[in-house]
Design an enzyme around this catalytic site. Structure first.
Site, PDB file in Angstrom:
ATOM      1  N   ASN A  40       0.753  -1.240   0.084  1.00  0.00           N
ATOM      2  CA  ASN A  40      -0.070   0.145  -0.075  1.00  0.00           C
ATOM      3  C   ASN A  40       0.641   1.144   0.090  1.00  0.00           C
ATOM      4  OD1 ASN A  40       0.399  -0.458   3.039  1.00  0.00           O
ATOM      5  ND2 ASN A  40      -0.981   0.217   3.349  1.00  0.00           N
ATOM      6  N   ILE A  41       0.654   2.290  -1.011  1.00  0.00           N
ATOM      7  CA  ILE A  41       1.324   3.730  -0.903  1.00  0.00           C
ATOM      8  C   ILE A  41      -0.056   4.321  -0.855  1.00  0.00           C
ATOM      9  CG2 ILE A  41       2.234   4.843  -2.166  1.00  0.00           C
ATOM     10  CD1 ILE A  41       3.025   2.288  -3.650  1.00  0.00           C
ATOM     11  N   GLU A  42       0.110   5.133   1.120  1.00  0.00           N
ATOM     12  CA  GLU A  42       0.300   6.608   1.034  1.00  0.00           C
ATOM     13  C   GLU A  42       0.035   7.709   0.528  1.00  0.00           C
ATOM     14  OE1 GLU A  42      -0.801   5.660   5.470  1.00  0.00           O
ATOM     15  OE2 GLU A  42      -2.132   4.495   4.673  1.00  0.00           O
ATOM     16  N   CYS A  51      -4.342   0.662  -2.538  1.00  0.00           N
ATOM     17  CA  CYS A  51      -3.771  -0.551  -1.752  1.00  0.00           C
ATOM     18  C   CYS A  51      -2.823  -1.411  -1.608  1.00  0.00           C
ATOM     19  CB  CYS A  51      -5.682  -1.806  -1.309  1.00  0.00           C
ATOM     20  SG  CYS A  51      -6.256  -0.695  -0.608  1.00  0.00           S
ATOM     21  N   GLU A  53      -3.241  -4.618  -2.921  1.00  0.00           N
ATOM     22  CA  GLU A  53      -3.673  -5.704  -3.770  1.00  0.00           C
ATOM     23  C   GLU A  53      -3.865  -5.228  -4.939  1.00  0.00           C
ATOM     24  OE1 GLU A  53      -4.933  -4.411  -0.807  1.00  0.00           O
ATOM     25  OE2 GLU A  53      -6.243  -6.605  -0.084  1.00  0.00           O
ATOM     26  N   CYS A  88     -10.361  -4.574   0.799  1.00  0.00           N
ATOM     27  CA  CYS A  88     -11.599  -4.139   0.486  1.00  0.00           C
ATOM     28  C   CYS A  88     -12.406  -4.204  -0.463  1.00  0.00           C
ATOM     29  CB  CYS A  88     -10.203  -2.659   0.502  1.00  0.00           C
ATOM     30  SG  CYS A  88     -10.114  -1.562  -1.269  1.00  0.00           S
ATOM     31  N   CYS A  91     -10.838  -3.173  -3.721  1.00  0.00           N
ATOM     32  CA  CYS A  91      -9.680  -4.266  -4.410  1.00  0.00           C
ATOM     33  C   CYS A  91     -10.484  -5.375  -5.416  1.00  0.00           C
ATOM     34  CB  CYS A  91      -8.872  -4.128  -3.301  1.00  0.00           C
ATOM     35  SG  CYS A  91      -7.252  -2.921  -3.120  1.00  0.00           S
TER      36      CYS A  91
HETATM   37  N1  THU Z   1      -4.471  -1.070   2.600  1.00  0.00           N
HETATM   38  C1  THU Z   1      -4.923  -2.079   1.541  1.00  0.00           C
HETATM   39  O1  THU Z   1      -3.627  -2.273   1.134  1.00  0.00           O
HETATM   40  N2  THU Z   1      -5.563  -3.290   1.041  1.00  0.00           N
HETATM   41  C2  THU Z   1      -6.733  -3.565   1.790  1.00  0.00           C
HETATM   42  O2  THU Z   1      -7.209  -4.591   1.659  1.00  0.00           O
HETATM   43  C3  THU Z   1      -6.962  -2.727   2.598  1.00  0.00           C
HETATM   44  C4  THU Z   1      -7.155  -1.500   3.240  1.00  0.00           C
HETATM   45  C5  THU Z   1      -4.535  -0.016   3.148  1.00  0.00           C
HETATM   46  C6  THU Z   1      -5.105   0.795   2.448  1.00  0.00           C
HETATM   47  C7  THU Z   1      -4.431   1.763   3.782  1.00  0.00           C
HETATM   48  O3  THU Z   1      -3.473   2.345   2.709  1.00  0.00           O
HETATM   49  C8  THU Z   1      -4.209   1.084   4.453  1.00  0.00           C
HETATM   50  O4  THU Z   1      -4.732  -0.205   4.415  1.00  0.00           O
HETATM   51  C9  THU Z   1      -5.367   1.902   5.860  1.00  0.00           C
HETATM   52  O5  THU Z   1      -6.443   1.596   4.997  1.00  0.00           O
END
Ligand code: THU
Length: 138
Positions: A40-42, A51, A53, A88, A91
């Site tokens: 995941n890259i915020e 996310c 995935e 999520c 995804c």
């Molecule tokens: N996130 C994912 O990478 N995959 C998921 O299936 C659920 C959420 C990440 C997004 C965000 O960076 C962090 O988790 C919190 O939501």
């Protein structure tokens, strides 16, 4: 299965998640044997966040790969995840674009502690290309 989970754990190390502290790694197995990883890259503006995935899926599709077998996912705030991570809704929809009902979603805590679900279980009654294209069966 162990190798795919190991790659997801490795990818999780690259998670850029300074805001949530929730680190996710994914490893996507293609039908041709290739494995695409993602984390995941915020983003400070929040909505550009992606996310793990989808990172893995978009890396694969952008390299011409659209046929997939399973994805392993590990996620959590601690050094080692203590809860099974599920994709999520967004995804799941991206998975539905490219994957059949029997695509496997592997939510893992470690290489030998995981749960497997089929896409049709996590996204029943999907909206997909079959709704829009004459030729689309998926
Ligand atoms: N996130 C994912 O990478 N995959 C998921 O299936 C659920 C959420 C990440 C997004 C965000 O960076 C962090 O988790 C919190 O939501």
């Amino acid at each position: 299965m162990e190798e795919l989970i190991r790659k997801a754990l490795e990818a999780r190390k690259y998670s850029y998640s300074p805001y949530s502290g929730f680190q996710v790694g994914a490893a996507l197995l293609a039908a041709d044997g290739r494995i695409f990883t993602g984390c995941n890259i915020e983003n400070a503006a929040f909505t550009p966040t992606i996310c793990a995935e989808r990172t893995a899926f978009f890396k694969a599709v952008s390299e011409g790969c659209t046929d997939f077998v399973r994805i392993a996912i590990v996620g959590g705030r601690k050094e080692m995840p203590d809860d099974y991570a599920y994709p999520c809704g967004v995804c799941r929809q991206v998975m539905a674009e490219f994957c059949e009902d029997d695509f496997e979603i592997v939510s893992a805590l470690s290489e030998n502690d995981y749960k497997v679900h089929l896409l049709k279980e996590l996204l029943p009654e999907r909206f997909g290309k079959g709704n829009l294209l004459e030729t689309g069966k998926k």
